[in-house]
Motif scaffolding. Sequence first.
Motif, PDB file in Angstrom:
ATOM      1  N   ASP A   1      -7.630   7.125  -0.169  1.00 31.99           N
ATOM      2  CA  ASP A   1      -7.304   5.804   0.390  1.00 31.99           C
ATOM      3  C   ASP A   1      -8.622   5.178   0.858  1.00 31.99           C
ATOM      4  O   ASP A   1      -9.248   5.650   1.806  1.00 31.99           O
TER       5      ASP A   1
ATOM      6  N   GLY B   1       0.842  -1.198   0.000  1.00 31.96           N
ATOM      7  CA  GLY B   1       0.000   0.000   0.000  1.00 31.96           C
ATOM      8  C   GLY B   1       0.875   1.245   0.000  1.00 31.96           C
ATOM      9  O   GLY B   1       0.615   2.212  -0.729  1.00 31.96           O
ATOM     10  N   MET B   2       1.925   1.241   0.813  1.00 28.08           N
ATOM     11  CA  MET B   2       2.789   2.422   0.907  1.00 28.08           C
ATOM     12  C   MET B   2       3.577   2.658  -0.384  1.00 28.08           C
ATOM     13  O   MET B   2       3.825   3.804  -0.749  1.00 28.08           O
TER      14      MET B   2
ATOM     15  N   THR C   1      -3.208  -5.458   1.200  1.00 23.06           N
ATOM     16  CA  THR C   1      -2.837  -6.282   2.354  1.00 23.06           C
ATOM     17  C   THR C   1      -4.050  -6.565   3.240  1.00 23.06           C
ATOM     18  O   THR C   1      -4.103  -7.600   3.909  1.00 23.06           O
ATOM     19  N   LYS C   2      -5.027  -5.669   3.235  1.00 24.74           N
ATOM     20  CA  LYS C   2      -6.142  -5.731   4.179  1.00 24.74           C
ATOM     21  C   LYS C   2      -7.300  -6.553   3.597  1.00 24.74           C
ATOM     22  O   LYS C   2      -7.135  -7.724   3.372  1.00 24.74           O
TER      23      LYS C   2
ATOM     24  N   SER D   1      -4.472  -0.406   0.245  1.00 23.45           N
ATOM     25  CA  SER D   1      -3.568  -1.419   0.764  1.00 23.45           C
ATOM     26  C   SER D   1      -4.297  -2.736   0.518  1.00 23.45           C
ATOM     27  O   SER D   1      -5.279  -3.050   1.199  1.00 23.45           O
TER      28      SER D   1
HETATM   29  C1  LIG Z   1      -2.274  -0.701   5.983  1.00 27.74           C
HETATM   30  C2  LIG Z   1      -2.667   0.602   5.416  1.00 27.74           C
HETATM   31  C3  LIG Z   1      -1.823   1.294   4.520  1.00 27.74           C
HETATM   32  C4  LIG Z   1      -0.443   0.781   4.149  1.00 27.74           C
HETATM   33  O1  LIG Z   1      -0.500  -0.394   3.429  1.00 27.74           O
HETATM   34  P1  LIG Z   1       0.697  -1.487   3.394  1.00 27.74           P
HETATM   35  O2  LIG Z   1       0.148  -2.538   2.513  1.00 27.74           O
HETATM   36  O3  LIG Z   1       0.945  -1.906   4.814  1.00 27.74           O
HETATM   37  O4  LIG Z   1       1.897  -0.779   2.822  1.00 27.74           O
HETATM   38  C5  LIG Z   1      -2.268   2.480   3.998  1.00 27.74           C
HETATM   39  N1  LIG Z   1      -3.470   2.996   4.329  1.00 27.74           N
HETATM   40  C6  LIG Z   1      -4.304   2.383   5.190  1.00 27.74           C
HETATM   41  C7  LIG Z   1      -5.627   2.989   5.521  1.00 27.74           C
HETATM   42  C8  LIG Z   1      -3.931   1.163   5.765  1.00 27.74           C
HETATM   43  O5  LIG Z   1      -4.748   0.550   6.639  1.00 27.74           O
END
Ligand SMILES: *Cc1c(COP(=O)(O)O)cnc(C)c1O
Length: 438
Positions: free
Chosen positions: A227, A118-119, A251-252, A249
Amino acid sequence: MTKTPDEAGLPGVPGRRMAHQSTTIGNRALHPSTLMMGYGYDPVLSEGSLKAPIFLTSTFVFESAAHGKRFFEGITGVRPGGAEGLVYSRFNGPDQEILEDRLALWDGAEDALVFSSGMSAIATLFLALVQPGDVIVHSAPLYAATETLIGRILGKFGVTWMDFPAGASRAEIEAVMAAAKAKGRVAAVYLESPANPTNALVDIEAVRAARDAVLASGDHVPPIAIDNTFLGPLWQRPLDHGADLVVYSLTKYVGGHSDLVAGAVLGTKAAINPIRSMRNTIGTITDPHTAWLILRSLETLELRMSRAGENAAKVCAMLRDHPKVERVGYLGFLEAGSRQADIYARHCSGGGSTFSLYLKGGEAEAFRFLDNLKLVKLAVSLGGTESLASHPAGMTHLSVPAARKQELGITDNLVRISIGVEHPDDLLADFEQALAAV
Ligand SMILES: *Cc1c(COP(=O)(O)O)cnc(C)c1O
């Protein structure tokens, strides 16, 4: 989107793009949840394999020198819109392109890019848009690493910022934009909604109206990026409300199994093009294996998010009435008639599954609650199949100054919870017994 290079009079490239799955049956548009199983992939091109293989290769063979030249015109931006064929794995790859096509369906985006986190998605977006002397206008608060990126890292290169609180009115947003414009060129308007960790919603429609009124007169119209990690792509579609770019992200919720790190940026072709060029240069694209894992995740995205949302509603209803609980900060409980409830009604189709629990007491009570959970794991992150709980004041927001923590409501009695897809009765039993031990 890759096309066959017929305009140049070249023979069609035998690529998967020539046989896209249709998005309709007759006049009926198919839902994203249906299209996640096959869209953008043609088994005929991969020995009939039902599922897309993982393409572990660093480079791709051109059919002719003319094809190679043509594709590089797309990579370098001589022809905007991306390469018309596969070139080199820092630029593109089949797994990543299928993933981008499928992700774009959820938000109704013209184009999409996937990233290694995400970053790295957010960093690539800003590197593509800013120049020294520029100002970034953003909603507050933002994810901590995003605040660091804007304030400390871009700050080193002469970029400044001005912010407005997440729930701000159109007039308040316009005032901040006008002040920013007086300071320098506004490179971008960057939003996060709901904000982490307050869950405060941003009025995207008001931001769009303010941007169009205050910042759209010159030859540079700053894009609005948001975001959407906490509610997207199921419960909020920011492009429908005036945003130009959506950031994730992955990842979530999208990855959803707490087993990978990745990110994405989606939006109009015009807004995506400069970001793609930057990604091509610096190589922040995700790898084929991670892309493949996310393709698998997308097949169950709607099932997982729906179940997590239903579970969260049940858990929050129980917690709200519990004698040891002071308050539950959940988007399903916004006060009727409030500005936040108005934004929610216009922008959101569900309250999500990540919320704040304020226990009666302080850190000791919060820690006893966390340490007594048996099923719910004590970890940061969110949006996975398993439920997680953490203590923002002592963990993710430990380094935030005390006054700022107070302002954001990050108190010692706050526990942050992300609900997963377990059986709701088991979750209720775990929270009940942990509260009994507080
Ligand atoms: C986790 C998160 C990020 C960063 O994402 P990564 O995949 O950890 O780099 C950015 N914005 C929000 C709202 C997040 O929860």
